[in-house]
Write an enzyme that holds these catalytic residues in place. Structure first.
Site, mmCIF file in Angstrom:
data_model
loop_
_atom_site.group_PDB
_atom_site.id
_atom_site.type_symbol
_atom_site.label_atom_id
_atom_site.label_comp_id
_atom_site.label_asym_id
_atom_site.label_seq_id
_atom_site.Cartn_x
_atom_site.Cartn_y
_atom_site.Cartn_z
ATOM 1 N N SER A 83 0.839 -1.195 0.000
ATOM 2 C CA SER A 83 0.000 0.000 0.000
ATOM 3 C C SER A 83 0.877 1.250 0.000
ATOM 4 O O SER A 83 1.602 1.489 -0.945
ATOM 5 C CB SER A 83 -0.969 -0.048 1.189
ATOM 6 O OG SER A 83 -1.952 0.944 1.100
ATOM 7 N N HIS A 117 -4.134 -0.812 -4.389
ATOM 8 C CA HIS A 117 -5.579 -1.075 -4.255
ATOM 9 C C HIS A 117 -6.257 -0.790 -5.594
ATOM 10 O O HIS A 117 -7.343 -0.210 -5.640
ATOM 11 C CB HIS A 117 -6.199 -0.196 -3.159
ATOM 12 C CG HIS A 117 -5.543 -0.309 -1.817
ATOM 13 N ND1 HIS A 117 -5.761 -1.366 -0.966
ATOM 14 C CD2 HIS A 117 -4.673 0.513 -1.186
ATOM 15 C CE1 HIS A 117 -5.051 -1.191 0.148
ATOM 16 N NE2 HIS A 117 -4.379 -0.056 0.024
ATOM 17 N N GLU A 140 -4.987 -5.545 -4.950
ATOM 18 C CA GLU A 140 -4.812 -6.041 -3.586
ATOM 19 C C GLU A 140 -4.417 -7.518 -3.589
ATOM 20 O O GLU A 140 -4.772 -8.281 -4.495
ATOM 21 C CB GLU A 140 -6.103 -5.845 -2.790
ATOM 22 C CG GLU A 140 -6.425 -4.373 -2.558
ATOM 23 C CD GLU A 140 -7.721 -4.155 -1.804
ATOM 24 O OE1 GLU A 140 -8.403 -5.145 -1.495
ATOM 25 O OE2 GLU A 140 -8.060 -2.979 -1.537
#
Length: 291
Positions: free
Chosen positions: A133, A175, A202
């Site tokens: 992330s 994401h 993800e």
């Protein structure tokens, strides 16, 4: 792409990787770090709940058999320059950066002694560096700092900042499919056509072996956006307007994709349209180029 611990690896994860079941992405990170006997260091500087984040990865890496686990508590630039922090990196096989806010991460570590030692670990010792992330976005030289994902590209919707520069010439978004961020990545390349974009889903990772090649692992895909042949009116478009983008290239690399630059990988020779991207992300940057 074969495991070779001498080249240095990046494991760039799109977020929400599995940490409780088969842990396939984290398992690959441990393998590339030299196996469970090697030391894994976790940096949670991007997170506002650092201790909670550390507890999650401490348990995940313990489940994978890693006995030597360390948490680097970097909450300020003073921490990132501390000798105690730097010593923890000296014998690490793997360095892992958690999610959170990439701006917070770079504010704490950018340009510090920790930053320099991180590059030395990757470029001189061949350490495996992972990031998920925010930790993934921060690996690029041009980091996606802020921006929203609308239904269409929008001039002025994204802003870039300085990242770590472990990968150059590519902006990383995470994401990706789950948060419908294609329009955001199109905005990035429209505003900065010399850059390519890499959107990572993800529980998916783009694995880069320096000087060798790439592979995609996990459950999703990596989307490459290349606007270098694009025709656009971005320069004359008004702020907030959707620009015209013609001849933008898009490549979708699902999990299991493997390409090596020297000879055919599991998916054969590198396609001509992808060769420049792979050359860019695997480039053997010299340590002194960064410092």
């Amino acid at each position: 792409m074969e495991t070779n611990h001498g080249h240095g690896h990046l494991v760039i994860i799109g977020g929400h990787e599995d940490r409780t079941h088969d842990k396939a992405v984290l398992q690959r990170f441990v393998e590339l770090a030299g196996g469970p006997e090697k030391k894994i260091v976790v940096i949670s500087a991007a997170s506002g709940v650092a201790e909670k984040m550390w507890a999650i990865y401490d348990q995940a890496f313990a489940d994978l058999g890693v006995a030597r686990r360390a948490h680097l508590r970097i909450e300020s630039r003073e921490d990132a320059n501390a000798d105690t922090v730097l010593r923890e990196l000296a014998d690490a096989g793997g360095i892992f950066m958690t999610g959170g806010d990439q701006k917070r991460l770079m504010a704490n570590i950018g340009g510090t002694a920790f930053d320099r030692e991180l590059h030395a670990a990757y470029l001189k010792r061949g350490v495996c560096i992972g990031g998920t992330s925010a930790g993934a976005s921060a690996m690029s030289g041009h980091m996606l700092a802020t921006g929203h994902a609308g239904t269409t590209p929008e001039k002025g919707a994204v802003n870039l900042g300085a990242g770590l520069g472990l990968v150059r010439g590519v902006v990383i978004d995470q994401h990706f499919s789950e948060r419908h961020r294609l329009s955001r990545l199109l905005t990035v390349v429209a505003q900065n056509p010399y850059l390519q974009g890499a959107g990572i889903d993800e529980d998916t990772a783009l694995v880069i072996e320096r000087g060798v090649g790439i592979e995609v692992i996990g459950q999703g895909a990596v989307t490459i956006v290349d606007g270098r042949t694009m025709h656009s009116n971005m320069a004359s478009a008004a702020s907030g307007e959707c620009p015209r983008l013609v001849d933008v290239r898009l490549h979708l690399l699902p999990t299991g994709t493997r390409y090596a630059l020297s000879g055919p990988g599991e998916d054969g020779d590198v396609p001509a349209a992808l060769r420049d991207f792979i050359n860019t992300v695997t480039k053997r940057i010299d340590y002194h180029e960064n410092h």
